[in-house]
Design an enzyme around this catalytic site. Structure first.
Site, PDB file in Angstrom:
ATOM      1  N   CYS A 105      37.584  27.990  54.728  1.00 27.36           N
ATOM      2  CA  CYS A 105      36.486  28.664  54.031  1.00 27.36           C
ATOM      3  C   CYS A 105      35.129  28.327  54.638  1.00 27.36           C
ATOM      4  O   CYS A 105      34.100  28.835  54.164  1.00 27.36           O
ATOM      5  CB  CYS A 105      36.462  28.267  52.559  1.00 27.36           C
ATOM      6  SG  CYS A 105      38.021  28.418  51.692  1.00 27.36           S
ATOM      7  N   HIS A 125      41.309  29.937  43.312  1.00 34.44           N
ATOM      8  CA  HIS A 125      42.415  30.892  43.295  1.00 34.44           C
ATOM      9  C   HIS A 125      42.850  31.149  41.857  1.00 34.44           C
ATOM     10  O   HIS A 125      44.040  31.257  41.561  1.00 34.44           O
ATOM     11  CB  HIS A 125      43.593  30.358  44.114  1.00 34.44           C
ATOM     12  CG  HIS A 125      43.359  30.398  45.585  1.00 34.44           C
ATOM     13  ND1 HIS A 125      44.296  29.961  46.508  1.00 34.44           N
ATOM     14  CD2 HIS A 125      42.305  30.814  46.327  1.00 34.44           C
ATOM     15  CE1 HIS A 125      43.820  30.094  47.733  1.00 34.44           C
ATOM     16  NE2 HIS A 125      42.605  30.614  47.650  1.00 34.44           N
ATOM     17  N   GLU A 147      28.644  36.465  25.249  1.00 33.82           N
ATOM     18  CA  GLU A 147      27.759  35.308  25.155  1.00 33.82           C
ATOM     19  C   GLU A 147      27.763  34.468  26.422  1.00 33.82           C
ATOM     20  O   GLU A 147      26.733  33.924  26.835  1.00 33.82           O
ATOM     21  CB  GLU A 147      28.155  34.452  23.952  1.00 33.82           C
ATOM     22  CG  GLU A 147      27.242  33.254  23.699  1.00 33.82           C
ATOM     23  CD  GLU A 147      25.846  33.656  23.271  1.00 33.82           C
ATOM     24  OE1 GLU A 147      25.637  34.845  22.947  1.00 33.82           O
ATOM     25  OE2 GLU A 147      24.954  32.796  23.256  1.00 33.82           O
TER      26      GLU A 147
END
Length: 825
Positions: A105, A125, A147
């Protein structure tokens, strides 16, 4: 293959620390928590934290719940080259454990750091995130009226969303190799600048934040919303709430009616005569309570005004009594939202900068510069007109329109009197350019503060957008006024004023110190707002105003110490004001010849004027009938010394501190209750259902007309409302609230939103050059100042002189703004 930058012996010190909040300790701890939530199972997912110029990165392909600090990779930030799939990366530290490699990543994390300046990025994930990408087949996930939306930030980095906002997250398609998502993720981040995260279909989520804890908070809130959306979809429910808050009820109608009635009285104040008996009773009570000496002039008519201050306040009280609004609405109108508009912060900034600007004006700086320009301009009337126009534009941009009107109006009246010139072209041009220029900086007008606070716009970003349209508008106004409207009213030649301009600068050191304080405050506001380090603008303006106040007090004390008491009584040290500039002429030649401008002052064309300073003390020219308070005899009372009252103490303080008194008397204090009440009234209207009704109408207009329609439509609407909705301040508060609701419900294209916001900014300033004096408080102030100088301007004349330049300059400003939006976005 990774390339190490260097290999020092102490490289492991980068991941060794007893601090639990050290990134090397946080990453293993957070990964263990995420594992229990099912976000990083099967070695998937990860997290990266940026700490200054270092990036700490979790390893790939390991059990995330068992990561240790020594497993962490450390990279320098920024990298020599932008991390891309397959590219070599520079490391400050690599784990010695065999088989460990940096997370796949990594280039995606760096996209968040580079494009959002994030402090942390999390990849999960989560099953809820994956299910959402399957149940929403398009390229967007949307949900509103939940909310937990309030825990998510605009762009992941800005202010938090409100309950009424719509959360939009782009969805990109998955790729076989994770690094290959880099380009599509960066493209989605640029296409959706307000998105706090990116969803990857059939894969998971990337979410970021300014710090690791804010990124974690947003990840948790988003996962909750994803789970809720999945359940709503499976239950056949829409994740988007209906476009109305419910039916318009009696309280909604009451809110709207009260707002309209209040604004009628603000524009057309009601003056109620006060009975003499009531006046006499008040005088007697004030005497008993030692508020004043109780001496009343009953021959002077007294009236109570139901207008700018009292009408909004009574309107709020009526709505509270009828339970159309509650204490929460009142609190919001004063304190505001934690991450949004804060009315008290706006008003503190406004009143503090007003004090500094008026204090600067009290030194005589603006008059000194105006005299210098008149001398530099020579005998050419058109050159002088252009010089004054440019001078007023520059200083109104910096100090705001009120300061220029306070100081410049008196000077122009004096200037035109000396030269026997019709003041019409000069004073109307000054009024126009002062209000146009006040759009330049956020601090120049309270309407600019309302807009930037409502939409979380930095001061620098605001000025970057409005500077070109404002300058273009000013140029268009100058060309039209000088070449067409006032072509015959500007004389080709004006006799030069033989005055010593230096005498106008009554406090040189005050001018220098005040200028430094004012400029330092402006620079701090611009820089702090752009850097996002200001908790509130009052953190800059309040200390600056206190510093200026301290200097003014010191000036008064120092002046009193070098003036004899007898002289101090006769000629107190009061800063030069408009009345302190007087002409000494040999022979008057008559009034200004213009039927629209009725002047009670005389002018002289041939005599040389001399600038001299007068005492600010004024002796009464007529004797009033003085009536003692109730219970006191009208005969002479043997009283060696008058009693000490609050009024007498106030007079003593004003004589002791004349500069501070002069400034305090000119501060726009009535704006404080008026603005707070308008915030409350407008919030009551928009939150009771009308905001959605109005935003629906505006959405229909925006869809049909596009960017051009948003600019011209908002401009026309704002100018009209300036004249009927409690000045340009009330207009701006109302329209900003409507645009906020429109943005949160419909998530309009960035072009439409930007065009609407900045056209409102321009129109709320230019709208003062409009049809009625109450279109702005500057208009009321300008009219009053001219009246004091013997120049009477009627409402019809005001409209006649303004409507043409308003249309011409407004069209030019809107055209430049449209081009700017289309090019930049």
């Amino acid at each position: 293959m990774a390339v190490s930058q260097n290999s020092p012996r102490d490289v492991d010190d980068l991941v060794r620390s007893d601090d639990p909040n050290h990134p090397a300790n946080l990453i293993p701890s957070l990964c263990a928590q995420f594992y229990t939530l099912g976000w990083v199972t099967g070695t998937g997912g990860g997290i990266s934290i940026r700490d200054g110029d270092k990036v700490f990165l979790a390893p790939s392909g390991v059990q995330k719940e068992k990561i240790l600090p020594e497993h962490i990779f450390v990279l320098p930030y920024p990298q020599p080259t932008i991390p891309r799939p397959g590219s070599k990366r520079v490391f400050l530290r690599e784990p010695t454990t065999a088989g460990l490699k940096e997370s796949a990543c990594c280039p995606l994390f760096f996209s968040a750091f580079r494009l959002r300046e994030a402090g942390a990025c999390i990849h999960t994930h989560s099953q809820h995130a994956v299910m959402v990408t399957l149940l929403f087949p398009g390229n967007e996930f949307k949900i509103s009226h939940q909310e937990m939306i309030k825990g998510v930030r605009i762009g992941g980095m800005g202010k938090t969303l409100s309950f009424l906002d719509t959360l939009t997250i782009p969805i990109i398609e998955n790729t076989p190799d994770e690094e290959d998502l880099t380009d599509s993720m960066a493209e989605a981040m640029e296409r959706y600048p307000d998105a706090p995260a990116i969803l990857v279909r059939r894969h998971g989520l990337y979410v970021w934040g300014p710090t690791w804890d804010k990124a974690k908070t947003q990840a948790e809130c988003l996962d909750y919303l994803f789970e809720m959306a999945v359940k709503m979809k499976l239950a056949g429910m829409d994740t988007m709430a209906p476009q109305t808050d419910g039916k318009i009820d009696g309280h909604s109608i009451a809110n709207l009616i009260i707002l309209l009635v209040v604004n009628i009285f603000v524009v057309y104040p009601l003056r109620i005569p006060i009975p003499r008996l009531y006046t006499r009773c008040v005088c007697w009570v004030s005497s008993v309570l030692r508020i004043s000496d109780g001496i009343c002039d009953l021959h002077k008519p007294r009236r109570a005004t139901f207008g700018l201050v009292s009408a909004p306040l009574i309107g709020v009280l009526v709505l509270l009594a009828s339970k159309s609004i509650d204490g929460g609405t009142v609190k919001k109108g004063i304190v505001g939202d934690p991450d949004g508009l804060k009315p008290y912060d706006i008003m503190l900034l406004f009143i503090c900068l007003a004090y500094i600007a008026i204090s600067l004006d009290a030194t005589g700086l603006l008059r000194y510069l105006a005299f210098k320009i008149s001398q530099k301009g020579g005998p050419s009337g058109r050159k002088l007109y252009a010089g004054f126009f440019g001078f007023f534009f520059i200083f109104a941009s910096l100090m705001g329109n009120d300061a220029i009107i306070l100081s410049g109006t008196g000077f122009l009246v004096y200037f035109t009197k000396v030269n026997g010139v019709d003041p019409k072209a000069w004073v109307f041009s000054q009024f126009a350019v002062a209000n146009i220029a006040s759009a330049t900086l956020v601090s120049s007008n309270i309407t600019n503060l309302v807009i930037t606070s409502s939409f979380g716009i930095s001061f620098l970003t605001y000025s970057a957008w409005v500077i070109l349209p404002t300058v273009a508008t000013a140029i268009a106004a100058y060309m039209f006024l000088s070449l067409f409207q006032y072509r015959k009213d500007i004389p080709e030649r004006i006799e030069e004023i033989d005055v010593n301009a230096r005498k106008a600068l009554v406090d040189p050191w005050g001018a220098i110190i005040g200028s430094c304080i004012f400029l330092a405050a402006l620079i701090a506001l611009l820089g702090g707002s752009a850097a996002g380090i200001l908790g509130g603008v009052w953190e800059v303006t309040v200390p600056a105003a206190l510093l200026m106040l301290t200097r003014d007090i010191w000036h008064d004390i120092r002046h009193a110490s070098i003036v004899k008491p007898s002289e101090a009584r006769q000629t107190p040290s009061v800063p030069a004001d408009d009345d302190a500039i007087e002409m000494e002429v040999a022979e008057p030649t008559g009034d200004v010849a213009n039927p629209s401008f009725k002047s009670s002052s005389t002018t002289c064309r041939t005599a040389k004027p001399v600038l001299r300073h007068q005492s600010s003390s004024r002796l009464p020219t007529t004797q009033s009938t003085i009536v003692p308070p109730l219970g006191l005899s009208t005969g002479s009372v043997s009283r060696p010394q008058p009693p000490v009252t609050l009024s007498s103490l106030g007079k003593r303080l004003s004589r002791r501190f004349p500069t501070v008194t002069y400034i305090a008397q000119r501060l726009p204090f009535p704006l404080l209750p008026f603005s707070f009440c308008m915030f409350i009234l407008v919030d009551g209207v928009t939150s009771s259902g009308w905001g959605r009704v109005f935003s629906t109408w505006y959405q229909a207009w925006a869809i049909r007309t596009g960017t051009t329609g948003c600019v011209f439509g908002m401009s026309v609407l704002a100018v009209v409302l300036c004249n009927i909705i409690g000045t340009n301040i009330g207009c701006c508060i109302l329209l900003s609230s409507i645009l906020e609701t429109w943005s949160s419900i419909y998530n309009p294209p960035q072009r439409h939103l930007t065009a609407s916001i900045y056209s409102l900014a321009l129109a709320s300033n230019i709208g003062a050059v409009s049809f009625t004096f109450p279109a702005s408080l500057a208009g009321l102030l300008w009219k009053d100042l001219l009246s004091q100088k013997g120049i009477k301007i009627g409402a019809r004349e005001f409209l006649k002189q303004n409507w043409k330049v308003l249309i011409v300059s407004g069209l030019v400003g809107c055209g430049v703004l449209i081009a700017e939006v289309l090019i930049m976005l």
